[in-house]
Design an enzyme around this catalytic site. Structure first.
Site, PDB file in Angstrom:
ATOM      1  N   CYS A 168       2.254  -7.134  10.422  1.00 13.20           N
ATOM      2  CA  CYS A 168       3.602  -6.683  10.761  1.00 13.20           C
ATOM      3  C   CYS A 168       3.632  -5.152  10.722  1.00 13.20           C
ATOM      4  O   CYS A 168       3.054  -4.536   9.813  1.00 13.20           O
ATOM      5  CB  CYS A 168       4.623  -7.272   9.797  1.00 13.20           C
ATOM      6  N   CYS A 216       0.691  -4.613   5.698  1.00 10.92           N
ATOM      7  CA  CYS A 216       1.200  -5.987   5.804  1.00 10.92           C
ATOM      8  C   CYS A 216       0.139  -6.857   5.170  1.00 10.92           C
ATOM      9  O   CYS A 216      -0.945  -7.027   5.735  1.00 10.92           O
ATOM     10  CB  CYS A 216       1.427  -6.404   7.259  1.00 10.92           C
ATOM     11  N   CYS A 240      -0.306 -10.385   7.463  1.00  7.39           N
ATOM     12  CA  CYS A 240      -1.005 -10.368   8.756  1.00  7.39           C
ATOM     13  C   CYS A 240      -1.067  -8.949   9.293  1.00  7.39           C
ATOM     14  O   CYS A 240      -1.984  -8.205   8.970  1.00  7.39           O
ATOM     15  CB  CYS A 240      -0.360 -11.333   9.740  1.00  7.39           C
TER      16      CYS A 240
END
Lengths: 206, 118
Positions: A113, A108, A111
């Site tokens: 995910c 990700c 961030c």
């Protein structure tokens, strides 16, 4: 000091971050947006019920049952729900099947995910800036850091997770596992193999 | 099993579990969406990285805390000053709570003095 040895010395002190988290929590409780019991239930779920063993069962079933593998390929969310997995962080799960021609790697870049219902919460390194940038720029180098060398000619496909769509890698079933039960197969599927930073092997069986 | 897989605690400290659960509960409640959360968290992480923050992902839950506060402020559900004051109150409450007893906001001496305790 109370002298009770089951009490920690810092029981009566909050660090700034502890106080801030308490503040946010109590504010939301006071406004009626959250129920403290619901918060406890969420923590308990993630600490005890959700983790990469769920994903390993999905992979083992896909290895054992070609019809299931097809369903997993066609609709990951529905196929993992067959095993009872779903919910927050798993609204849209896509299973990325490794092939001799293509290896899959998930990241990700924004961030953290991650497909919670099947893999639990991500490891710290998954959330680190070097992994998030290098997985895209230099995936082969990242795999080398993890001790993984792919056969020459096998491409790497990098999947950037989002809040909406999250990926799980289905590794190639290793040689030497013919006739194994789903439980035995699940035992050799590591979390990292389902991120794409490891490869399962029959020798991992304990 | 690969490195750091076996025996890794899900949360290193209880407050990390608390902030995580709070963010999940507020999404479940529809206070903000998963995408809003990812965007808010991504912004904090990118900001910290740009400011030369740590490089190993170990500050992740600190960023979660900031993201949640900023998201609640943006939604008009909190103010920076309000959270500051409440956090200070919790810190005082902790200091004023005897060992072994649950830390309650009502234990903050200033809150008691102001007659806000039940």
């Amino acid at each position: 000091m109370s002298g009770h040895d089951h009490h920690h010395d810092h029981d009566n002190h909050f660090t700034p971050i502890e106080a801030r988290v308490r503040a946010l929590e109590s504010l939301m409780v006071a406004k009626g947006y959250v129920d403290p019991a619901a918060l406890d239930a969420i923590v308990e779920t993630y600490e005890t019920k959700i983790g990469p063993r769920n994903g390993a069962r999905v992979v083992a079933k896909a290895w054992s049952d070609p019809d299931y593998a097809q369903r997993l390929k066609a609709d990951g969310t529905a196929a993992v729900a067959e095993l009872g997995y779903g919910g927050r962080g798993g609204e849209h799960i896509v299973a990325c099947f490794n092939t001799p021609e293509e290896h899959n790697l998930i990241v990700c870049t924004l961030c953290s995910c991650y497909p919670w219902p099947v893999l639990g919460l991500p490891p710290v390194w998954y959330k680190s800036p070097p992994y998030r940038s290098r997985a895209v720029l230099d995936p082969r180098g990242v795999l080398a850091d993890f001790g993984v060398t792919l056969p020459e000619g096998q491409r790497i496909r990098v999947w950037d997770s989002t809040a909406e769509t999250r990926f799980i890698v289905v590794p190639l079933r290793p040689a030497g596992t013919q006739g194994w039960s789903e439980e035995a197969l699940a035992a050799i599927v590591s979390r990292d193999a389902m991120i794409g930073t490891a490869l399962p092997s029959a020798e991992a069986r304990r | 099993m690969s490195r750091a897989e076996a025996g890794d605690p899900v949360f290193a400290e209880p407050w990390q579990a608390q902030i995580f659960a709070l963010a999940v509960a507020l999404q479940n409640r529809g206070v903000f969406s998963a995408d809003e959360w990812a965007q808010a968290l991504g912004a904090e992480i990118a900001g910290a990285a740009a400011a030369g923050g740590c490089d190993d992902g170990s500050d992740y839950y600190e960023r979660c805390c900031e993201a949640l506060e900023h998201l609640l402020i943006a939604k008009g559900l909190a103010s920076h000053e309000g959270v500051d004051a409440l956090a200070a109150s919790w810190a005082r409450a902790a200091e004023a709570t005897p060992h072994g007893q649950p830390i309650l906001l009502e234990n903050d001496p200033e809150r008691r003095r102001a007659g806000q305790a039940p």
